[in-house]
Design a protein around this motif. Structure first.
Motif, PDB file in Angstrom:
ATOM      1  N   ILE A   1      25.973   8.242  83.526  1.00  0.00           N
ATOM      2  CA  ILE A   1      27.340   7.510  82.884  1.00  0.00           C
ATOM      3  C   ILE A   1      28.150   7.302  84.169  1.00  0.00           C
ATOM      4  CG2 ILE A   1      29.090   7.302  81.357  1.00  0.00           C
ATOM      5  CD1 ILE A   1      27.393   8.908  79.374  1.00  0.00           C
ATOM      6  N   ALA A   2      28.434   8.539  84.936  1.00  0.00           N
ATOM      7  CA  ALA A   2      29.482   8.663  85.702  1.00  0.00           C
ATOM      8  C   ALA A   2      29.023   7.559  86.972  1.00  0.00           C
ATOM      9  CB  ALA A   2      29.785   9.817  86.418  1.00  0.00           C
ATOM     10  N   ALA A   3      27.848   7.761  87.337  1.00  0.00           N
ATOM     11  CA  ALA A   3      27.050   6.945  88.416  1.00  0.00           C
ATOM     12  C   ALA A   3      27.410   5.545  88.033  1.00  0.00           C
ATOM     13  CB  ALA A   3      25.529   7.029  88.830  1.00  0.00           C
ATOM     14  N   GLY A   4      27.103   5.234  86.698  1.00  0.00           N
ATOM     15  CA  GLY A   4      27.118   3.772  86.361  1.00  0.00           C
ATOM     16  C   GLY A   4      28.690   3.204  86.517  1.00  0.00           C
ATOM     17  N   ARG A   5      29.500   4.097  85.962  1.00  0.00           N
ATOM     18  CA  ARG A   5      30.953   3.619  86.034  1.00  0.00           C
ATOM     19  C   ARG A   5      31.342   3.339  87.306  1.00  0.00           C
ATOM     20  NH1 ARG A   5      34.080   5.062  81.539  1.00  0.00           N
ATOM     21  NH2 ARG A   5      35.928   5.555  82.910  1.00  0.00           N
ATOM     22  N   ALA A   6      31.092   3.998  88.259  1.00  0.00           N
ATOM     23  CA  ALA A   6      31.325   4.009  89.744  1.00  0.00           C
ATOM     24  C   ALA A   6      30.522   3.250  90.692  1.00  0.00           C
ATOM     25  CB  ALA A   6      31.452   5.536  90.308  1.00  0.00           C
TER      26      ALA A   6
END
Length: 410
Positions: A33-38
């Motif tokens: 999720i964090a990778a997708g948001r960034a």
């Protein structure tokens, strides 16, 4: 050394926990999720490098995510789930800091002399809108191959997601009004260096379903970090990407209200001398007749040169850095992928006149609103995430007319 894009990953770690109703994530879910948001590919998130004297292979980005979890824990916002190894959840204090607006609820977050920001769902807000809209300028969330736990669209859902949010805006668009979507070309077929066709599908859907017409695919050249890492740096099958798309649509191209005279650029000194010398000195035909130059062409002075459809603008700016600093001072999560203010101002100036209404259904850090305010345009933005809209309000506090209606803690 981490790039600005990778450092922005830290802004998304806390935000990732806010979106699932449970506020609970495994580390693998958090990485995704964090990778997708960034906007960081999972291949890059999972890439391992030698660490320490023993040169043990570790993912540096995953380690940074874990460190940030510890930081949130120290702040009393995050805790480990008992009897569940590698699972974290928000504390009660954390749940109050990062959250979305409840379904069916729209709250006036703040207002200024020229605009309003609403904490709530864009589709609900603009479905009841009854005022003419001249421009929609927005940067929607990027799609991923896997559905994100915090509610963002997957690639398969993306066309319907965007169409649903744009449709009520299109219904209020004046004849010749425009829609501009800042989108990423860096979505790839799973396990392949081939780029996804999701933008082509989206473009066709917006034209076929909503009656829009594609005016242009503006190229925004920025200083983004090199990538795609997996296919360019590791396997050497691709080239590093240096641009993003600004998809520009109009509901009635023949009446399009954009005017390039509002964004004329200065002539070069060389061209000024060319004009002063009388322009073309000798008539000629070039490229098998495709280009003709007549004697005296380009000899009349003009106010400036027409802007090209390739725009060079860094994806970080002083305004965004100041916003992020202020958000963190207030204990708020800063939006990790904002549009540079100068880019938004240029597009708004090109496509609208003073006091015309500009809207943004994915307001984020309120860049579109601030750009519209700076250019003397009226504006309205919506945003689901409390931290983003409340942090964005701080960008207007130098204006005596701003009224903030959301408290810092609720």
């Amino acid at each position: 050394m981490f790039s600005d894009r990778q450092l922005d990953l830290f802004d998304h770690v806390g935000g990732a926990f806010a979106q699932p109703e449970s506020g609970r994530l495994t580390m693998q879910e958090l990485y995704r999720i964090a990778a997708g948001r960034a906007g960081i590919p999972m291949q890059e998130m999972n890439t391992r490098s030698p660490v320490g004297e023993k040169k043990t292979q570790r993912s540096l980005l995953q380690r940074q995510v874990r460190w940030h979890c510890q930081s949130l824990k120290a702040q009393g916002l995050l805790e480990r789930v008992e009897d569940a190894r590698g699972v974290w959840q928000l504390t009660e204090a954390g749940k109050q800091k990062l959250r979305k607006a409840r379904s069916g609820v729209s709250v006036l977050a703040f207002d200024t002399k020229l605009g309003i920001a609403i904490w709530g769902d864009a589709h609900r807000v603009f479905s009841s809108w009854n005022e003419p809209i001249f421009l929609c300028l927005t940067s929607p969330p990027y799609p991923l191959r896997r559905h994100r736990a915090y509610g963002g669209p997957s690639e398969a859902e993306y066309t319907d997601f965007i169409t649903r949010h744009v449709e009520p805006i299109v219904k209020n668009l004046v004849p010749g009004g425009n829609i501009v979507l800042s989108v990423s070309p860096n979505i790839f077929e799973e396990g392949s260096p081939a780029r996804s066709l999701y933008l082509d599908r989206l473009t066709i859907a917006l034209c076929d379903r909503l009656g829009l017409r594609l005016m242009d695919k503006l190229i925004w050249v920025s200083n983004q970090a090199p990538g795609p890492f997996q296919w360019a740096s590791k396997h050497r099958m691709q080239l590093n990407t240096g641009y993003e798309y600004l998809l520009w649509f109009c509901n009635d191209p023949r009446q399009c209200i954009a005017d390039n005279r509002r964004v004329l650029e200065p002539h070069t000194e060389k061209h000024k001398k060319f004009i002063a010398a009388g322009g073309v000195k000798k008539a000629r035909v070039c490229s098998d007749g495709a280009h003709r130059q007549v004697l005296g062409a380009y000899s009349n002075p003009t106010e400036g040169r027409i802007m090209r459809n390739v725009i060079y603008e860094a994806n970080t700016c002083a305004s965004q850095r100041a916003y992020k600093k202020r958000a963190r001072e207030l204990g708020l999560e800063a939006h990790g992928a904002p549009m540079p203010l100068a880019l938004a101002r240029k597009l708004i100036r090109f496509m609208t006149e003073a006091e015309q209404l500009v809207v943004d259904p994915f307001g984020g850090s309120m860049t579109t609103g601030l750009a519209a305010e700076s250019e003397g345009r009226r504006w309205a933005s919506t945003e689901l995430v409390y931290d983003y809209v409340r942090g964005g309000a701080e960008r207007f506090t130098t204006d005596d007319d701003v009224e903030i209606h959301l408290p810092l803690t609720t």
